[in-house]
Design an enzyme around this catalytic site. Structure first.
Site, PDB file in Angstrom:
ATOM      1  N   ASP A 108       0.847  -1.188   0.000  1.00 56.61           N
ATOM      2  CA  ASP A 108       0.000   0.000   0.000  1.00 56.61           C
ATOM      3  C   ASP A 108       0.881   1.235   0.000  1.00 56.61           C
ATOM      4  O   ASP A 108       1.986   1.225   0.567  1.00 56.61           O
ATOM      5  CB  ASP A 108      -0.914   0.007   1.244  1.00 56.61           C
ATOM      6  CG  ASP A 108      -2.068   0.985   1.134  1.00 56.61           C
ATOM      7  OD1 ASP A 108      -1.826   2.210   1.161  1.00 56.61           O
ATOM      8  OD2 ASP A 108      -3.217   0.528   1.014  1.00 56.61           O
ATOM      9  N   ALA A 110      -1.585   0.638  12.466  1.00 51.51           N
ATOM     10  CA  ALA A 110      -1.309  -0.796  12.484  1.00 51.51           C
ATOM     11  C   ALA A 110      -1.352  -1.367  11.076  1.00 51.51           C
ATOM     12  O   ALA A 110      -0.511  -2.196  10.700  1.00 51.51           O
ATOM     13  CB  ALA A 110      -2.311  -1.519  13.382  1.00 51.51           C
ATOM     14  N   TYR A 111      -2.341  -0.933  10.294  1.00 50.03           N
ATOM     15  CA  TYR A 111      -2.423  -1.357   8.898  1.00 50.03           C
ATOM     16  C   TYR A 111      -1.162  -0.961   8.138  1.00 50.03           C
ATOM     17  O   TYR A 111      -0.543  -1.783   7.450  1.00 50.03           O
ATOM     18  CB  TYR A 111      -3.655  -0.739   8.252  1.00 50.03           C
ATOM     19  CG  TYR A 111      -3.743  -0.931   6.755  1.00 50.03           C
ATOM     20  CD1 TYR A 111      -4.387  -2.040   6.218  1.00 50.03           C
ATOM     21  CD2 TYR A 111      -3.185   0.005   5.878  1.00 50.03           C
ATOM     22  CE1 TYR A 111      -4.463  -2.221   4.846  1.00 50.03           C
ATOM     23  CE2 TYR A 111      -3.256  -0.173   4.510  1.00 50.03           C
ATOM     24  CZ  TYR A 111      -3.897  -1.285   3.997  1.00 50.03           C
ATOM     25  OH  TYR A 111      -3.967  -1.462   2.632  1.00 50.03           O
ATOM     26  N   ALA A 112      -0.761   0.304   8.249  1.00 53.08           N
ATOM     27  CA  ALA A 112       0.405   0.800   7.525  1.00 53.08           C
ATOM     28  C   ALA A 112       1.674   0.059   7.942  1.00 53.08           C
ATOM     29  O   ALA A 112       2.511  -0.294   7.103  1.00 53.08           O
ATOM     30  CB  ALA A 112       0.565   2.304   7.751  1.00 53.08           C
ATOM     31  N   SER A 141       1.964  -2.996   9.201  1.00 53.91           N
ATOM     32  CA  SER A 141       1.986  -4.385   8.728  1.00 53.91           C
ATOM     33  C   SER A 141       2.211  -4.455   7.223  1.00 53.91           C
ATOM     34  O   SER A 141       2.863  -5.378   6.737  1.00 53.91           O
ATOM     35  CB  SER A 141       0.697  -5.109   9.131  1.00 53.91           C
ATOM     36  OG  SER A 141      -0.450  -4.453   8.633  1.00 53.91           O
TER      37      SER A 141
END
Length: 237
Positions: free
Chosen positions: A136, A148-150, A152
């Site tokens: 991403d 947390a998304y970024a 991972s």
């Protein structure tokens, strides 16, 4: 055209589904994983796509998927790690559980599948074999609401480098890092205009650009260990 199937995790919707459909159009056999049953899966099955349910929320679920994948096919032309969860950060006691779940989906599942399915890739009779990680744009920028998304997804980009070094020269390992590619059904024009303004190209291009990027990586014998940005020039803003 490939005799060995291409695996796309999270292939029941959006970018994964589009790539699965285009690859079938091109004559490639395709296997997709999915988390829950969707109407779109029946359309894929009618076109010959093999669908395997998978729960990447736990190591046991990942290992179970690997066992069923090996029972389904003896070789793979490529693995596209598309399964993802755009989950926002949460506060309080659930914060750690949220982070661990995103870690398992975005990092542990690709890590274990890459290790466990290496033999399937090496069994492919074709000269090219690929692993593609879908990361991403925010992996390199960070995110105020999806830390947390970024994080991972950034870890997945780093796994790209490690597996590219480990598996060269027989298996190429690369990543694609999209930004805004397509809208959700409930996004209004005000949101779309704001999203378009974030890129230098001023576009929400649709999923075709991801298929084009994937085809580039699948067709190029001299590219490994890179992250291909597909973000319309967001870094220029």
């Amino acid at each position: 055209m490939s005799a060995s199937p291409i695996l796309i995790t999270g292939g029941a919707q959006r970018l994964g589904r589009h790539c699965a459909e285009r690859l079938i159009d091109e004559g490639h056999p395709v296997i997709v994983s999915y988390r829950r049953e969707r109407e779109a899966l029946e359309a894929l099955r009618r076109r010959g796509v093999v669908t395997l349910q998978a729960d990447f929320d736990s190591q046991a679920g990942i290992e179970d998927f690997l066992e069923r994948l090996k029972a389904e096919t003896s070789s793979l032309r490529a693995i596209v790690h598309n399964a993802s969860d755009w989950a926002p950060d949460v506060a309080g006691p659930e914060a750690g559980d949220n982070f661990e779940r995103l870690f398992r989906v975005h990092m542990l599942a690709p890590y274990l599948i890459n290790l466990g399915a290496r033999e399937l890739l090496e069994a492919c009779s074709e000269p090219m074999r690929d692993i593609v990680h879908m990361t991403d744009f925010v992996a390199s920028k960070g995110s105020r609401k999806h830390a947390a998304y970024a994080a991972s997804k950034a870890g997945l980009e780093n796994l790209t480098l490690s597996f590219a070094a480990m598996y060269a020269p027989s298996i190429q390992v690369n990543a694609i890092a999209p930004a805004m590619i397509m809208l959700n059904e409930d996004d209004d024009e005000a949101y779309a205009e704001k999203a378009r303004a974030k890129s230098a190209m001023g576009l929400i291009p649709g999923p075709g650009v991801i298929h084009q990027s994937l085809r580039y990586l699948l067709d190029n014998r001299y590219v490994t260990g890179i992250t291909l940005p597909v973000d319309g020039g967001r870094h220029l803003r």
